[in-house]
Motif scaffolding. Structure first.
Motif, short mmCIF file in Angstrom:
data_model
loop_
_atom_site.label_atom_id
_atom_site.label_comp_id
_atom_site.label_asym_id
_atom_site.label_seq_id
_atom_site.Cartn_x
_atom_site.Cartn_y
_atom_site.Cartn_z
N ASN A 165 0.82 -1.21 0.00
CA ASN A 165 0.00 0.00 0.00
C ASN A 165 0.85 1.26 0.00
O ASN A 165 0.51 2.25 -0.65
N ALA A 166 1.95 1.24 0.75
CA ALA A 166 2.81 2.41 0.83
C ALA A 166 3.39 2.75 -0.54
O ALA A 166 3.37 3.92 -0.98
N PHE A 167 3.89 1.76 -1.24
CA PHE A 167 4.54 2.01 -2.52
C PHE A 167 3.52 2.32 -3.62
O PHE A 167 3.74 3.19 -4.46
N GLU A 168 2.38 1.64 -3.59
CA GLU A 168 1.34 1.92 -4.58
C GLU A 168 0.82 3.35 -4.41
O GLU A 168 0.61 4.06 -5.40
N ASN A 169 0.64 3.77 -3.17
CA ASN A 169 0.16 5.13 -2.93
C ASN A 169 1.23 6.17 -3.25
O ASN A 169 0.92 7.29 -3.66
N ALA A 170 2.50 5.83 -3.07
CA ALA A 170 3.57 6.76 -3.43
C ALA A 170 3.50 7.09 -4.92
O ALA A 170 3.63 8.26 -5.33
N LEU A 171 3.28 6.08 -5.74
CA LEU A 171 3.15 6.31 -7.18
C LEU A 171 1.90 7.12 -7.50
O LEU A 171 1.92 8.02 -8.36
N PHE A 172 0.82 6.83 -6.80
CA PHE A 172 -0.42 7.58 -7.00
C PHE A 172 -0.22 9.06 -6.67
O PHE A 172 -0.67 9.95 -7.40
N LEU A 173 0.46 9.36 -5.57
CA LEU A 173 0.68 10.75 -5.17
C LEU A 173 1.57 11.47 -6.17
O LEU A 173 1.35 12.66 -6.44
N LYS A 174 2.54 10.80 -6.71
CA LYS A 174 3.39 11.43 -7.73
C LYS A 174 2.56 11.77 -8.97
O LYS A 174 2.72 12.84 -9.57
N GLU A 175 1.64 10.85 -9.34
CA GLU A 175 0.77 11.12 -10.48
C GLU A 175 -0.18 12.28 -10.19
O GLU A 175 -0.59 12.99 -11.12
N ARG A 176 -0.52 12.48 -8.92
CA ARG A 176 -1.41 13.57 -8.53
C ARG A 176 -0.66 14.89 -8.36
O ARG A 176 -1.24 15.88 -7.93
#
Length: 302
Positions: A165-176
């Protein structure tokens, strides 16, 4: 007036509980679901992202999967009590030739009665014990819709946790459009392939300090902090039952039947921390419990 006795009361309307109840209903039995939230679907109901791991629902978000779960419950005519919190469960001894059953209290004046109980209450995000009941501005706990709705653009963000979850959300935040994203993990538990999407400088492993009031991690200030410490079993109202739980607080069950150490009480889905917990394995657990209860009910009628 005699109190109606359901064949099974299922606690939780997520994929596990819904699957169990629908199977019982289709086999001709009378299940009822008690759900603490305002809708069916469990954690899926708060997931606005595509559930790529669910091969039965390609292209659907978690919220859309939850809507399908509700449709299945409606089609099977399974009664669901929403916004209802179980407060305690009692075993009622058999009287005058009747069968032993359970009384399930959920805030109403009178309890509901059932021959069997299925605990499918799922999990909730784990919070640091030192601020268990506190909430802090711009500190987001757990994944879900609150993360999707938050404005991360041009912000420095810290993520606490070392799982997928931490790494998946890190990528999501970068996309945001986050200005920077830094992961702090005491240990890394994520799938190896996530590592190739982030720079080593974006990850700090080992012990760290976190002040939620100032949003400082290791003395560095952040605009927002996302806390992803995994999950814990939701057993509110069931703590005094005497359930056998493992060292992490998840309910131990018999693998072949999902029955707990307490006869007549079953536990399914993520509350048991089954191997590889997800929507699909939770639904399978529901089927196992339903078939085990079917066997018990039909033996009792023989």
């Amino acid at each position: 007036m005699q109190q109606a006795v359901y064949d099974a009361i299922v606690i939780g309307a997520g994929p596990a509980g819904a699957s169990c109840a629908v199977w019982l209903a289709h086999m001709g039995f009378s299940p009822l679901i008690i759900e603490s939230s305002g809708r069916a679907g469990g954690l899926s109901a708060s997931n606005p992202f595509e559930d790529t791991w669910n091969v039965t629902a390609p292209g659907l978000t978690g919220e859309e999967v939850a809507a399908r779960i509700k449709l299945s419950l409606d089609s099977a005519r399974v009664p669901v009590l929403l916004n209802s919190h179980v407060t305690r469960i009692e075993r009622e001894a058999a009287q005058q030739g009747g069968q032993e059953h359970f009384k399930v209290y959920f805030g109403a004046d009178l309890p509901l009665h059932a021959r069997y109980v299925v605990i499918a209450s799922g999990v909730e995000p784990r919070r640091p014990p030192e601020w268990e009941r506190e909430a802090y501005d711009d500190v987001l706990v757990g994944p879900g819709k609150h993360v999707a709705n938050y404005e991360f653009a041009l912000k420095d963000v810290a993520i606490l946790g070392g799982g997928d979850n931490a790494f998946e959300n890190a990528l999501f935040l970068k996309e945001r459009g986050a200005k920077s994203v830094h992961i702090y993990a005491r240990t890394l538990r994520c799938q190896r392939h996530w590592m190739k999407f982030l720079n080593e400088s974006d990850i700090t492993t080992g012990a760290y300090t976190f002040d939620p009031e100032t949003r400082q991690v290791n003395g560095r200030s952040y605009d927002a902090v996302l806390v992803l410490y995994g999950f814990r079993a939701r057993l509110q109202g069931m703590q005094d039952l005497g359930l056998d739980c493992n060292e992490l607080g998840y309910v131990r069950t018999d693998f072949a039947t999902t029955q707990t150490n307490l006869p007549g009480i079953y536990a399914i889905g993520e509350v048991t921390h089954r191997q590889h917990p997800c929507v699909v394995t939770s639904m399978a657990d529901g089927v196992v419990a339903a078939k085990a209860i079917q066997k018990q009910l039909e033996q009792g009628d023989a």
